[in-house]
Design an enzyme around this catalytic site. Structure first.
Site: not given
Ligand code: CAO
Length: 463
Positions: A433-435, A437
């Site tokens: 989850d790029h939010r 990591i």
């Protein structure tokens, strides 16, 4: 006297299920607590035990039918006797259980049009981890003496104080009572504690009303063309597991900004070790597999990179860091994808993990997993390598923030010290989850996992 046996409550927020098996027929003699039907809900497949003994006069359900909680399953001539097909409940548990309530007399249609659940559902006292009605009279019951409890399943947890009826309630709704914090006198677990815990488990498992199928991303599904114009078609109902999987994956795909990082681990030495110690693990009742080894490595990686063991709480603008390490394992079953959870992987040795994983996967495939076993994961491993493939992009299993995809290891020429050498390489793909990591952390995490696979000493040194 004819008694209706109705579908009891199956767990918090579960109103219906699909009948996957009917285990009795008209004329059969059944005993209380004997499983009579199997029902599949969106969380698990459950054997439903009868709350009455007698002879089956009518079977009101059939396989494939949707059934609501409270719908009539069987009409049973009570006290007609006969031989039980299943062992009766343990004497101790029978003693602890109050008598079953008699079900209402008014007939209700089964299936989709079934009446809503009755206020006081039929009660059953099965010792099994199955779907059973909750006892609404619990608070009025006199306090019962505490039972000697089996050792707590979670490492380091002390057995809790709880009455037999509270323990029974927990079993009935698939909760491990030893995981529940008691709010009663002296830390005693109350029925409310168990119910509150079950509610939290539900939310944890994504029970916060996911969007309806096809509506993730707020868009209504496009109208379908009439496929029959181009040839013969067949329509089949989706199974509960398929529908739930579709809803959850659509939601995760639409709401989590996914990035997938790829890498390869040299497993040549690991494969040799796996062969060398296979017999030792087999003797303990497990199989020394790539998945089990990865679970141990990931547990160490989660300790080193705690942001991968977190959940984004957008509503409170916080990130929740978990201090425990439960790892979900994607299991391919004939009902579809299930993700049972291995508990406290960080505090178990590899042999224990192998034994538990073998049992867990088997239980998932034979519909024996409990609700509790399907919830509370911190990170998921999805190994498709036994089937094949060079790489894939797994979808994060909400509310987790990362998932490891494993593809098939193959022998490859690898350029080492000026020459090509044959090495067995394992392709790994980490979706996150790029939010929560950043890309650099994703690359660091997966590189560390590869290095730990190549040199397991790192697990002791840094994990
Ligand atoms: N590369 C090469 N071979 C592999 C492998 C890999 N990555 N992973 C497993 N294998 C081999 C094993 O060595 C074993 O071979 P042998 O029978 O010769 O020993 C065979 O494949 C079967 O493995 P397994 O299933 O016994 O063991 P496992 O612990 O590795 O896998 C489980 C367990 C539950 C992960 C697996 O059975 C499974 O269900 N996988 C599918 C998961 C899935 O559907 N994922 C998709 C979810 S969507 O993201």
């Amino acid at each position: 006297m004819a008694t209706e046996f109705k579908l009891p409550e199956l767990g918090e927020n579960i109103e219906s299920g699909k009948v996957t098996s009917v285990m009795v027929a008209v004329g059969d003699a059944i005993e209380k607590d004997q499983p009579v039907i199997e029902v599949e809900t969106d969380k698990a497949a459950l054997e439903v035990p009868s709350s009455v003994s007698g002879t089956v006069k009518e079977v009101r359900v059939k396989e494939g039918q949707d059934i609501a909680v409270g719908a009539v399953v069987l009409v049973v001539e009570e006290g007609a006797g006969g031989t039980a097909k299943e062992k009766p409940a343990k004497a101790e548990e029978k003693k602890a259980a109050p008598p079953a309530k008699e079900a209402g007399k008014k007939e209700e249609p089964a299936g989709k049009e079934a009446a809503p659940p009755q206020k006081a559902p039929v009660k059953s006292e099965s010792p099994k981890n199955a779907a059973i009605a909750r006892d609404e009279r619990e608070p009025e019951e006199p306090e019962e003496p505490e039972e000697a409890e089996a050792p707590a399943r979670r490492a380091g947890a002390a057995p809790v104080a709880a009455s037999p009826s509270v323990r029974r309630l927990a079993r009935e709704i698939g909760v491990d009572v030893n995981q529940v914090a008691g709010s009663g006198k002296g830390g005693r677990v109350t029925p409310e504690d168990v119910k509150a815990y079950a509610r939290r488990m539900n939310v944890d498992a994504g029970g916060v009303a996911p969007p309806r199928l096809g509506r993730a991303g707020e868009e209504a599904p496009l109208p379908l063309p009439d496929f029959a114009r181009w040839g013969e078609i067949e329509r089949r109902d989706m199974s509960t597991v398929r529908r739930r999987t579709a809803e959850r994956l659509a939601h995760a795909w639409a709401t989590i900004p996914h990035v997938t990082q790829f890498d390869k681990a040299d497993v040549t030495a690991l494969e040799e070790l796996r062969k060398r110690y296979a017999k030792q693990v087999e003797a303990a009742g497990g199989k020394l597999t790539v998945t089990a080894i990865l679970a141990k490595v990931i547990a160490a990686a989660l300790r080193k990179f705690p942001q991968f063991n977190s959940t984004l709480d957008f509503e409170h603008e916080q990130i929740i860091y978990k201090q425990y390490c439960h790892i979900g394992i994607a299991v391919d079953t004939d009902r579809g994808l299930l993700v049972p959870v291995l508990r406290d992987v960080d505090s178990k040795n590899l042999t224990q993990i192998c034994v538990e994983l073998t049992e867990l996967a088997e239980r998932a495939r034979t519909k024996k997993t409990t609700l509790d076993e399907m919830q509370g994961g911190c990170f998921t491993i999805s190994n498709l390598g036994g089937i094949g493939g060079t790489a894939f992009t797994p979808i994060v299993n909400e509310p987790e923030v990362a998932i490891l995809g494993v593809s098939r290891s193959v022998l490859e020429p690898v350029f080492i010290n000026g020459e090509f050498r044959p090495r067995t390489m394992l392709p790994l793909s980490l979706s996150y989850d790029h939010r929560v990591i950043d890309g650099a952390d994703g690359a660091r995490f997966l590189r560390w996992v590869c290095e730990a696979i190549e040199n397991p000493f790192l697990v002791f040194l840094e994990g």
